[in-house]
Write an enzyme that holds these catalytic residues in place. Structure first.
Site, PDB file in Angstrom:
ATOM      1  N   GLU A  41     -13.820  15.038 -20.039  1.00 40.15           N
ATOM      2  CA  GLU A  41     -12.876  15.785 -20.883  1.00 40.15           C
ATOM      3  C   GLU A  41     -11.706  14.893 -21.298  1.00 40.15           C
ATOM      4  OE1 GLU A  41     -13.013  20.367 -19.369  1.00 40.15           O
ATOM      5  OE2 GLU A  41     -12.690  18.827 -17.865  1.00 40.15           O
ATOM      6  N   LEU A  89      14.760  -9.202   1.043  1.00 38.70           N
ATOM      7  CA  LEU A  89      15.094  -8.416   2.232  1.00 38.70           C
ATOM      8  C   LEU A  89      15.138  -9.294   3.465  1.00 38.70           C
ATOM      9  CD1 LEU A  89      12.708  -5.367   1.691  1.00 38.70           C
ATOM     10  CD2 LEU A  89      15.199  -5.270   1.729  1.00 38.70           C
ATOM     11  N   GLU A 119      10.305   3.401   4.024  1.00 41.87           N
ATOM     12  CA  GLU A 119       9.196   3.255   3.065  1.00 41.87           C
ATOM     13  C   GLU A 119       8.236   2.192   3.572  1.00 41.87           C
ATOM     14  OE1 GLU A 119      11.384   2.059  -0.425  1.00 41.87           O
ATOM     15  OE2 GLU A 119      12.722   3.768  -0.241  1.00 41.87           O
ATOM     16  N   LYS A 121       6.442  -1.339   3.235  1.00 45.62           N
ATOM     17  CA  LYS A 121       6.669  -2.577   2.493  1.00 45.62           C
ATOM     18  C   LYS A 121       5.314  -3.001   1.941  1.00 45.62           C
ATOM     19  CE  LYS A 121       8.987  -6.978   2.574  1.00 45.62           C
ATOM     20  NZ  LYS A 121       7.928  -7.778   1.971  1.00 45.62           N
ATOM     21  N   ASP A 123       2.543  -4.929  -0.030  1.00 47.76           N
ATOM     22  CA  ASP A 123       2.354  -6.340  -0.326  1.00 47.76           C
ATOM     23  C   ASP A 123       1.843  -6.485  -1.747  1.00 47.76           C
ATOM     24  OD1 ASP A 123       2.531  -8.915   0.355  1.00 47.76           O
ATOM     25  OD2 ASP A 123       0.685  -8.999   1.539  1.00 47.76           O
ATOM     26  N   TYR A 230      10.525   1.921  -6.052  1.00 49.60           N
ATOM     27  CA  TYR A 230      11.260   2.081  -4.807  1.00 49.60           C
ATOM     28  C   TYR A 230      12.779   2.070  -4.949  1.00 49.60           C
ATOM     29  CZ  TYR A 230      10.932  -3.065  -4.853  1.00 49.60           C
ATOM     30  OH  TYR A 230      10.975  -4.379  -5.207  1.00 49.60           O
ATOM     31  N   LYS A 295      16.063   1.663   4.801  1.00 48.72           N
ATOM     32  CA  LYS A 295      17.203   1.606   3.888  1.00 48.72           C
ATOM     33  C   LYS A 295      18.252   2.640   4.294  1.00 48.72           C
ATOM     34  CE  LYS A 295      14.214   0.270   0.079  1.00 48.72           C
ATOM     35  NZ  LYS A 295      13.550   0.636  -1.176  1.00 48.72           N
ATOM     36  N   LYS A 319       8.775  -5.873  10.052  1.00 54.46           N
ATOM     37  CA  LYS A 319       7.418  -6.342   9.733  1.00 54.46           C
ATOM     38  C   LYS A 319       6.373  -5.979  10.796  1.00 54.46           C
ATOM     39  CE  LYS A 319       6.851  -9.018   6.587  1.00 54.46           C
ATOM     40  NZ  LYS A 319       7.399 -10.301   6.168  1.00 54.46           N
ATOM     41  N   CYS A 423     -35.675 -19.010  -2.187  1.00 53.19           N
ATOM     42  CA  CYS A 423     -34.964 -17.780  -1.811  1.00 53.19           C
ATOM     43  C   CYS A 423     -35.289 -17.440  -0.355  1.00 53.19           C
ATOM     44  CB  CYS A 423     -35.399 -16.633  -2.729  1.00 53.19           C
ATOM     45  SG  CYS A 423     -34.889 -15.013  -2.133  1.00 53.19           S
ATOM     46  N   CYS A 426     -37.678 -14.047  -0.439  1.00 52.74           N
ATOM     47  CA  CYS A 426     -39.022 -13.940  -1.020  1.00 52.74           C
ATOM     48  C   CYS A 426     -39.682 -15.297  -1.261  1.00 52.74           C
ATOM     49  CB  CYS A 426     -38.975 -13.145  -2.336  1.00 52.74           C
ATOM     50  SG  CYS A 426     -38.203 -14.048  -3.678  1.00 52.74           S
ATOM     51  N   CYS A 441     -31.862 -16.250  -7.167  1.00 51.11           N
ATOM     52  CA  CYS A 441     -33.289 -16.033  -6.973  1.00 51.11           C
ATOM     53  C   CYS A 441     -33.746 -15.349  -8.266  1.00 51.11           C
ATOM     54  CB  CYS A 441     -33.528 -15.122  -5.770  1.00 51.11           C
ATOM     55  SG  CYS A 441     -35.167 -14.368  -5.788  1.00 51.11           S
ATOM     56  N   CYS A 446     -37.971  -9.418  -6.038  1.00 50.87           N
ATOM     57  CA  CYS A 446     -37.602  -9.852  -4.678  1.00 50.87           C
ATOM     58  C   CYS A 446     -37.143  -8.615  -3.902  1.00 50.87           C
ATOM     59  CB  CYS A 446     -36.492 -10.891  -4.774  1.00 50.87           C
ATOM     60  SG  CYS A 446     -35.664 -11.256  -3.216  1.00 50.87           S
TER      61      CYS A 446
HETATM   62  S1  IVH Z   1      13.599  -2.702  -1.643  1.00 47.44           S
HETATM   63  C1  IVH Z   1      17.291  -5.532  -2.189  1.00 47.44           C
HETATM   64  N1  IVH Z   1      11.423  -1.413  -0.986  1.00 47.44           N
HETATM   65  O1  IVH Z   1       9.678  -6.708  -0.671  1.00 47.44           O
HETATM   66  C2  IVH Z   1      15.846  -5.547  -1.903  1.00 47.44           C
HETATM   67  N2  IVH Z   1      11.225  -3.729  -1.466  1.00 47.44           N
HETATM   68  O2  IVH Z   1      11.867  -9.142   0.048  1.00 47.44           O
HETATM   69  C3  IVH Z   1      15.211  -4.432  -2.574  1.00 47.44           C
HETATM   70  N3  IVH Z   1       8.924  -4.575  -1.339  1.00 47.44           N
HETATM   71  O3  IVH Z   1       9.846  -8.622  -3.339  1.00 47.44           O
HETATM   72  C4  IVH Z   1      13.827  -4.307  -2.189  1.00 47.44           C
HETATM   73  N4  IVH Z   1       7.973  -2.664  -0.790  1.00 47.44           N
HETATM   74  O4  IVH Z   1       9.161  -6.267  -4.022  1.00 47.44           O
HETATM   75  C5  IVH Z   1      11.935  -2.601  -1.333  1.00 47.44           C
HETATM   76  N5  IVH Z   1       9.598  -0.107  -0.399  1.00 47.44           N
HETATM   77  C6  IVH Z   1      10.113  -1.288  -0.760  1.00 47.44           C
HETATM   78  C7  IVH Z   1       9.301  -2.442  -0.908  1.00 47.44           C
HETATM   79  C8  IVH Z   1       9.907  -3.642  -1.257  1.00 47.44           C
HETATM   80  C9  IVH Z   1       7.774  -3.950  -1.062  1.00 47.44           C
HETATM   81  C10 IVH Z   1       9.050  -6.011  -1.692  1.00 47.44           C
HETATM   82  C11 IVH Z   1       9.926  -6.262  -2.879  1.00 47.44           C
HETATM   83  C12 IVH Z   1      10.529  -7.624  -2.661  1.00 47.44           C
HETATM   84  C13 IVH Z   1      10.332  -7.833  -1.207  1.00 47.44           C
HETATM   85  C14 IVH Z   1      11.706  -7.943  -0.576  1.00 47.44           C
END
Ligand code: IVH
Length: 684
Positions: A41, A89, A119, A121, A123, A230, A295, A319, A423, A426, A441, A446
């Site tokens: 849809e 950070l 929140e 973090k 990657d 964020y 935060k 971390k 292979c 086979c 192959c 196969c």
């Molecule tokens: S706040 C003043 N919130 O982590 C710093 N950063 O070293 C504001 N990142 O490259 C960042 N998740 O892109 C914040 N929930 C989150 C995040 C986050 C990933 C990354 C951000 C930055 C690195 C900070």
């Protein structure tokens, strides 16, 4: 003239209605992860909008949902100065370090009470989105924090990035967030890259960064990127909330995607609990998270606390420890993929990493093994994350004894008489197509390939047939009841119940699942065929271009490669696939079994000529007959060659002939070319 104006107004209204409708569904699908309508849809709505915009290009707006995929490649990324620098950070790697941060900020807060927003973090890659008068104007990378790259075109392709925001949003503001590639998309991308012999991305972060920094936004558009916003950078011309938490809620109300996993927590103990919960459950997340971000919620405290170096004091990244371990690489073996690719993989001395026993790891291709200098017998570092297939980071060089064996795919594949590489499944002599890095192959029959193709055909992203998994595929092939996937549609319940451990009920369920799969969309079917280099996205593009498998089978290389995002390699592979008589036979058997091979074309009622039947006769000045008919169809009308009682209009050009008389006899309305053009709403 009045008619002309009304018609244009109606078109504009239809366009606006369609856009609003599609934007609403985009929001439900990409931001809320909760779609209201089916993919078919949604596709029909998009198709309707595209057709209408094609007929009225002057009404295309930059924030139209059709404009996400930039048509022109970005020449080079321009530089964007960040009005507010993007800081990084500070990290806490232990509970002591977290408490150390807490006690420092508590002191500086001078007795002020505060709470925390926590929140994940994620990657990925930090990006900044600027909105001016409701429109996304700039999307940029973090860069060095002061100056980033202008990647607006690429960020526009991410469906969860709003192209516009409601009218009551601040006239100028900037939001920040993390663009990421979910684990599933990451694995898939690396599998595809391995098949193509391209270097692999080490982790989802690199893959996301590589994807948004593509010079061609169409490549970005093909990657399943997502974003979580964020924070708000700045906002001009309108008051915004006083706390971080309310700000996130506010951004959510403007249509931004904000993580549902964020929590507002009252004290540092609760922060510790939040961390521990996700430390245990991080693997269940669909994206890679390397910790949590804590935060302080009160924004006035952010100002008071200030920064230290390039890091704000009001936040800290707590971390997670990496999930890594070491073990011995016993042997490098080779498996056969569904398209015949010969894929090396590592057989490991079993090792428990983060509570899971790892026995194998992906190695992808020979180049990758060479680049990392991985040898049989090496002690290797293994890293795992969620459903991401365990990766070998590299060898521990200090543990080398000199007995390790360098890997050569060809050497491994020499059969017992040592005359030719074969292979492993086979015994067919292997081939290496020119301009490809992988060995194959070539034997389509196969058993390893047949089984993989069957599994792929029935898999979730393809025809989604429950009950036909890997084991069942092996069994069906071993018993000789299935030779290729079209045989699935001729299976009887009796054949299934004759297999061991298969009850009447399970057999019935499988038969129903097979029957249900006949109605899958054309895109899924094309993907299910397992054409080399045709992944799910490419299959969707082909379905949208051709609408029918039959038409696709006849497409030429030139026709295919003229489609944006379809390169020569894909075009070659698609034409080769349909040239093969066995493949055509399989498709024919699918058709005979009642598998739907056409895209269902649902014409949205919004199209201005819906329900109207046209006959074009005589010579037109501005159009050929085909062009006129194409315009009619694009606007939802039908074009016929004969006048009947159902004809709405006869478009009469020069020398209209007998059709004019017939129309007059039946009382059918005739229109001139000029009137026809007005009806189309175009002056040219
Ligand atoms: S706040 C003043 N919130 O982590 C710093 N950063 O070293 C504001 N990142 O490259 C960042 N998740 O892109 C914040 N929930 C989150 C995040 C986050 C990933 C990354 C951000 C930055 C690195 C900070």
């Amino acid at each position: 003239m009045v008619f002309y104006m009304m018609n244009l107004a109606k078109v504009k209204e239809s366009l606006e209605r369609l856009r609003a409708e599609i934007n609403r569904h985009n929001y439900f699908y990409y931001v809320l992860d909760n779609p209201e309508i089916s993919d078919a849809e949604y596709d029909a709505l998009m198709r309707g909008l595209k057709q209408l915009e094609a007929a009225y290009p002057r009404f295309v707006t930059p924030d139209s949902p059709t404009q996400r995929v930039g048509a022109v490649p970005v020449e080079a990324f321009g530089v964007v100065e960040h009005p507010l620098p993007l800081l990084s950070l500070g990290n806490a790697f232990s509970q002591e370090e977290l408490l150390g941060w807490y006690s420092r900020v508590s002191k500086m807060a001078g007795g002020r009470q505060f709470n925390f927003a926590c929140e994940h973090k994620i990657d990925g890659l930090a990006v900044v989105l600027t909105y001016v008068n409701g429109q996304l104007t700039i999307g940029a990378t973090r860069g060095d924090g002061f100056r980033g790259e202008n990647i607006t075109q690429n960020l526009r392709t991410i469906r969860s990035v709003p192209l516009s925001v409601p009218g009551d949003a601040p006239p100028r503001f900037e939001v920040r967030g993390e663009v990421f590639l979910p684990k599933e998309g990451f694995n898939k991308l690396n599998r595809e890259r391995a098949e193509e012999g391209l270097p692999l991305f080490a982790n989802p972060r690199n893959a996301a960064a590589g994807s948004v920094r593509q010079l061609d936004p169409r490549i970005t558009a093909k990657r399943p990127l997502d974003i979580y916003i964020y924070m708000l950078g700045y906002a001009e011309g309108k008051a915004t909330p006083q706390t971080h938490w309310e700000t996130l809620e506010y951004l959510r109300s403007l249509g931004f995607k904000v993580s549902p996993n964020n929590r507002l927590l009252e004290d540092i103990e609760q922060v510790g609990d939040f961390y521990n919960t996700w430390l245990e459950r991080r693997e269940s997340l669909p994206y890679e998270a390397d910790g949590i971000v804590v935060k302080i919620n009160q924004l006035d405290l952010h100002l008071k606390l200030g920064d230290v170096g390039h890091e704000p004091r009001w936040a800290v990244a707590y971390k997670f420890p990496p999930i890594q371990g070491t073990t011995t690489l016993r042997e490098i073996k080779i498996s056969v993929g569904r398209t015949g690719t010969l894929n090396p993989y590592a057989v490991l001395e079993p090792v428990s990493i983060g509570g899971v026993t790892i026995r194998q790891a992906a190695l992808h291709n020979e180049d990758d093994i060479r680049r990392k200098d991985i040898r049989e017998g090496d002690t290797v570092i293994i890293q795992r994350a969620g459903e991401v297939i365990p990766q070998i980071i590299g060898p521990v060089l200090s543990k080398r004894t000199g007995k390790e064996k360098e890997f050569s795919l060809l050497k491994k594949l020499y059969d017992s008489d040592k005359k030719r590489p074969a292979c492993p499944e086979c015994g067919s002599e292997i081939v290496k197509p020119e301009a490809e890095v992988m060995y194959y192959c070539p034997n389509a029959a196969c058993p390893a390939q047949v089984q993989q193709r069957l599994g792929h055909f029935a898999s979730r992203g393809a025809m989604d047939i429950r009950g036909i998994g890997e084991q069942m595929s092996v069994l069906l092939i071993e018993r000789g009841v299935v030779r290729d996937f079209s045989d699935l549609y001729y299976l009887t319940k009796e054949q299934l119940t004759s297999l061991e451990r298969m009850g009447d009920k399970s057999a019935g369920n499988i038969i129903t699942a097979i029957e249900d799969s006949k109605k899958r969309s054309l895109g899924r079917l094309i993907y299910a065929l397992g054409i080399r280099h045709v992944g799910a996205e490419t299959a969707e593009i082909l379905a949208k271009e051709f609408f029918s498998l039959k038409v696709l089978t006849c497409a030429s290389k030139e026709q295919l490669s003229s489609i944006p995002a379809i390169g020569l390699k894909i075009a070659d592979s698609v034409t080769a696939f349909f040239k093969n008589e066995e493949n055509i036979g399989v498709i024919d058997r699918l058709r005979k079994a009642g598998v739907q091979l056409e895209e269902e074309i649902v014409k949205p009622e919004e199209l201005p000529l819906a329900g109207q039947e046209f006959v074009v006769t005589g010579r037109l000045n501005r159009f050929t007959r085909q062009e006129a008919e194409a315009r009619i169809k694009a606007l939802g009308g039908t074009a016929k060659s004969d006048i009947t009682g159902k004809t709405t209009y006869l478009v009469a050009g020069v020398d209209p002939g007998s059709k004019l008389e017939r129309a007059q006899a039946l009382g059918i309305k005739q229109i001139t070319e000029d009137e026809f053009r007005r009806l189309l709403g175009k002056t040219a």
